[in-house]
Design a protein around this motif. Structure first.
Motif, PDB file in Angstrom:
ATOM      1  N   ASP A  26       0.817  -1.221   0.000  1.00 24.26           N
ATOM      2  CA  ASP A  26       0.000   0.000   0.000  1.00 24.26           C
ATOM      3  C   ASP A  26       0.846   1.264   0.000  1.00 24.26           C
ATOM      4  O   ASP A  26       0.365   2.338  -0.385  1.00 24.26           O
ATOM      5  CB  ASP A  26      -0.929   0.008   1.213  1.00 24.26           C
ATOM      6  N   VAL A  27       2.111   1.145   0.424  1.00 21.18           N
ATOM      7  CA  VAL A  27       3.002   2.314   0.433  1.00 21.18           C
ATOM      8  C   VAL A  27       3.226   2.864  -0.967  1.00 21.18           C
ATOM      9  O   VAL A  27       3.617   4.022  -1.130  1.00 21.18           O
ATOM     10  CB  VAL A  27       4.363   1.964   1.082  1.00 21.18           C
ATOM     11  N   ALA A  75      -1.637   6.445  -0.663  1.00 22.03           N
ATOM     12  CA  ALA A  75      -1.056   5.696   0.452  1.00 22.03           C
ATOM     13  C   ALA A  75      -1.357   6.334   1.807  1.00 22.03           C
ATOM     14  O   ALA A  75      -1.692   5.648   2.775  1.00 22.03           O
ATOM     15  CB  ALA A  75       0.453   5.565   0.259  1.00 22.03           C
ATOM     16  N   PHE A 132      -3.278   4.321   4.882  1.00 21.36           N
ATOM     17  CA  PHE A 132      -2.700   4.059   6.198  1.00 21.36           C
ATOM     18  C   PHE A 132      -3.421   4.830   7.296  1.00 21.36           C
ATOM     19  O   PHE A 132      -3.506   4.355   8.429  1.00 21.36           O
ATOM     20  CB  PHE A 132      -1.205   4.370   6.199  1.00 21.36           C
ATOM     21  N   ALA A 190       2.917   2.087  11.195  1.00 15.80           N
ATOM     22  CA  ALA A 190       2.924   2.154   9.734  1.00 15.80           C
ATOM     23  C   ALA A 190       4.358   2.198   9.225  1.00 15.80           C
ATOM     24  O   ALA A 190       5.245   2.736   9.893  1.00 15.80           O
ATOM     25  CB  ALA A 190       2.154   3.381   9.264  1.00 15.80           C
ATOM     26  N   ASP A 195       7.945   4.506   4.923  1.00 14.42           N
ATOM     27  CA  ASP A 195       8.079   5.001   3.550  1.00 14.42           C
ATOM     28  C   ASP A 195       7.421   6.357   3.320  1.00 14.42           C
ATOM     29  O   ASP A 195       7.907   7.172   2.548  1.00 14.42           O
ATOM     30  CB  ASP A 195       7.478   3.994   2.562  1.00 14.42           C
ATOM     31  N   GLY A 196       6.296   6.608   3.975  1.00 14.13           N
ATOM     32  CA  GLY A 196       5.588   7.860   3.735  1.00 14.13           C
ATOM     33  C   GLY A 196       6.106   9.022   4.553  1.00 14.13           C
ATOM     34  O   GLY A 196       5.605  10.125   4.447  1.00 14.13           O
ATOM     35  N   ASN A 202      12.001   0.458   9.027  1.00 14.74           N
ATOM     36  CA  ASN A 202      10.932  -0.547   9.034  1.00 14.74           C
ATOM     37  C   ASN A 202      11.297  -1.747   9.886  1.00 14.74           C
ATOM     38  O   ASN A 202      10.445  -2.296  10.595  1.00 14.74           O
ATOM     39  CB  ASN A 202      10.624  -0.985   7.601  1.00 14.74           C
TER      40      ASN A 202
END
Length: 246
Positions: free
Chosen positions: A74-75, A80, A84, A100, A103-104, A123
């Protein structure tokens, strides 16, 4: 002294063998602390029972703040942030703490390989503090789940925390692949790709056996979060009961 003989000033009733209702009550309230010394006839006189409740209270405090990592491709979606935000909102509604992927939320000055390593490190750090994972294992750019998500599932399994996959199409992996490309049965009865001759894993499982045999599946992300929320109580109860027999 047997369980039925131990009184508790907080519970206002005798302590028999632990029941689901009492364990859930302890998890929800972090109560039943009278065995710490307020009543000499209470649980302080029963070492095994104290061990059980002490562990339950410690573990319940941790599981009451269960952290759930939200794995998935989903990222990469154009919406996105909205996806999230919705997942995090649902997790909070279920009294879970969402983690979450990073990445965002990226540092603007970091680029290229340095940025990739930053994402990886961040992550993995979140996965390392998680108590459970939900993973979007829908097909991504082909017939298989996103490879990064699969890595995160494996990392979580290696840590011994529960993983709930979601988004997997109905039916077996073999059936879906057979519908997408020409396949045939060889003389041995094995399913193979028609042109390459490569073997198609055909165990009637929704995904590759290494995934399908190591995690649970639900249809949606909401159902996956609900499953983890329910497992808080099951896990705490099971571990506490194992202590009662040691």
């Amino acid at each position: 002294m047997g369980y039925a003989q131990a009184g508790c000033t907080k519970c206002t009733r005798a302590h028999g063998a632990p029941s689901d209702q009492r364990i859930a009550w302890i998890i929800n309230s972090n109560a039943c602390l009278a065995f710490s010394g307020n009543n000499s006839s209470c649980l302080a006189n029963n070492q095994r029972y104290n061990k059980f409740f002490g562990y339950i209270l410690y573990h319940a405090a941790r599981m009451a703040n269960m952290k759930v990592y939200l794995a998935g491709f989903d990222v990469f979606k154009p919406d996105a942030a909205s996806v999230f935000a919705s997942l995090c909102s649902e997790a909070v509604r279920l009294q879970l703490i969402p983690l979450a992927p990073i990445d965002g939320d990226l540092p603007p000055a970091v680029k290229g390989v340095q940025l990739a390593r930053h994402i990886f490190t961040s992550n993995v750090a979140k996965l390392s503090e998680a108590d459970g994972v939900i993973a979007n294992l829908a097909p991504f750019r082909g017939h298989e789940p996103d490879s990064g998500t699969v890595f995160e599932v494996g990392y979580a399994i290696a840590r011994g925390i529960p993983v709930i996959g979601y988004g997997v199409p109905a039916g077996s992996y073999a059936d879906r692949l057979h519908a997408a490309m020409p396949c045939t049965r060889c003389e041995a009865g094995l399913l193979r790709e028609l042109h390459s001759g490569w073997l198609v894993e055909d165990f009637g499982l929704p995904l590759n056996l290494m995934l399908a045999c190591s995690i649970d599946f639900r249809e949606t992300a909401t159902e996956a979060l609900q499953q983890l929320a329910e497992q808080r109580f099951v896990k705490t109860k099971g571990l506490g009961e194992s202590l009662m027999h040691n």
